[in-house]
Scaffold this motif. Structure first.
Motif, PDB file in Angstrom:
ATOM      1  N   GLN A 107       0.389  -1.012  -0.068  1.00  0.00           N
ATOM      2  CA  GLN A 107      -0.021  -0.019   0.029  1.00  0.00           C
ATOM      3  C   GLN A 107       1.294   1.491   0.327  1.00  0.00           C
ATOM      4  O   GLN A 107       1.612   1.769   0.601  1.00  0.00           O
ATOM      5  N   PRO A 108      -0.046   3.004  -0.592  1.00  0.00           N
ATOM      6  CA  PRO A 108       0.919   3.706  -0.268  1.00  0.00           C
ATOM      7  C   PRO A 108       1.620   4.011   1.313  1.00  0.00           C
ATOM      8  O   PRO A 108       2.837   4.751   0.821  1.00  0.00           O
ATOM      9  N   ASP A 109       1.117   3.540   1.968  1.00  0.00           N
ATOM     10  CA  ASP A 109       1.377   4.417   3.245  1.00  0.00           C
ATOM     11  C   ASP A 109       2.507   3.271   3.900  1.00  0.00           C
ATOM     12  O   ASP A 109       3.015   3.342   5.174  1.00  0.00           O
ATOM     13  N   GLY A 110       2.727   2.043   3.373  1.00  0.00           N
ATOM     14  CA  GLY A 110       3.647   1.446   3.731  1.00  0.00           C
ATOM     15  C   GLY A 110       3.635  -0.028   3.943  1.00  0.00           C
ATOM     16  O   GLY A 110       4.054  -0.764   4.401  1.00  0.00           O
ATOM     17  N   THR A 111       2.194  -0.302   4.055  1.00  0.00           N
ATOM     18  CA  THR A 111       1.502  -1.304   4.676  1.00  0.00           C
ATOM     19  C   THR A 111       1.487  -2.470   3.666  1.00  0.00           C
ATOM     20  O   THR A 111       1.254  -2.080   2.396  1.00  0.00           O
ATOM     21  N   VAL A 112       1.122  -3.476   4.044  1.00  0.00           N
ATOM     22  CA  VAL A 112       0.575  -5.220   2.872  1.00  0.00           C
ATOM     23  C   VAL A 112      -1.284  -5.593   3.294  1.00  0.00           C
ATOM     24  O   VAL A 112      -0.605  -5.572   4.190  1.00  0.00           O
TER      25      VAL A 112
END
Length: 174
Positions: A107-112
């Motif tokens: 995801q753009p915020d670094g999460t998956v």
């Protein structure tokens, strides 16, 4: 009258060697017919059978119509099993759960996030968890089905009317 004469006969009539041979033959007959023991049977054959459930996982089963295969499992309720290339009898198919095909999407915020795989070819690849039930002999070293040990990691081949595929044991319950 002497018990043994000069020729080695008892009371002058019966040879000691003949008496010894007759005694040996009598003991052999008693040993074979009266006291047979456990020769010819394995130690596993003397263990009582108990109900067992085995969970197996199927990864990447290529099938054109997964729903038809799941319906076949529901209708037949039994499958032939082969363990270490040796037929081991039949087990009941207790449950079949289809696992969704997921893919890790950053995801753009670094999460998956794990989302459903959008590729069309994954529609023909199915993952399943199946619960098989039957009778097994429980020994000190584990469960024995059809003369073969069943443990976590054992590969079991399932064979039915129109399917034949390998699974891996992930749980054994007695």
């Amino acid at each position: 009258m002497r018990i043994l004469d000069s020729k080695g006969r008892l009371f002058g009539k019966l040879s000691i060697l003949d008496l010894g041979a007759a005694l040996v033959i009598l003991l052999v007959i008693i040993g074979i017919f009266v006291v047979p023991g456990t020769s010819g049977t394995s130690t596993i054959a003397q263990v009582a059978t108990k109900p067992i459930e085995v969970d197996v996982i199927v990864r990447g089963l290529s099938v054109l119509d997964p729903e038809a295969l799941l319906n076949q499992f529901q209708e037949e309720k039994k499958t032939n099993i082969i363990i270490r290339n040796q037929p081991a009898g039949q087990l009941n198919i207790k449950t079949v759960n289809a696992l969704p095909r997921r893919i890790a999407v950053p995801q753009p915020d670094g999460t998956v996030k794990a989302l459903e795989d959008p590729r069309r070819e994954t529609a023909y690849s199915q993952d399943l968890i199946m619960t098989l039930a039957g009778q097994a002999q429980i020994t000190d070293t584990g469960a024995v089905v059809g003369g073969q040990k069943v443990k976590i990691g054992t590969t079991i081949e399932l064979e039915g009317k129109n399917y034949n595929f390998n699974t891996s044991v992930i749980q054994v319950r007695t």
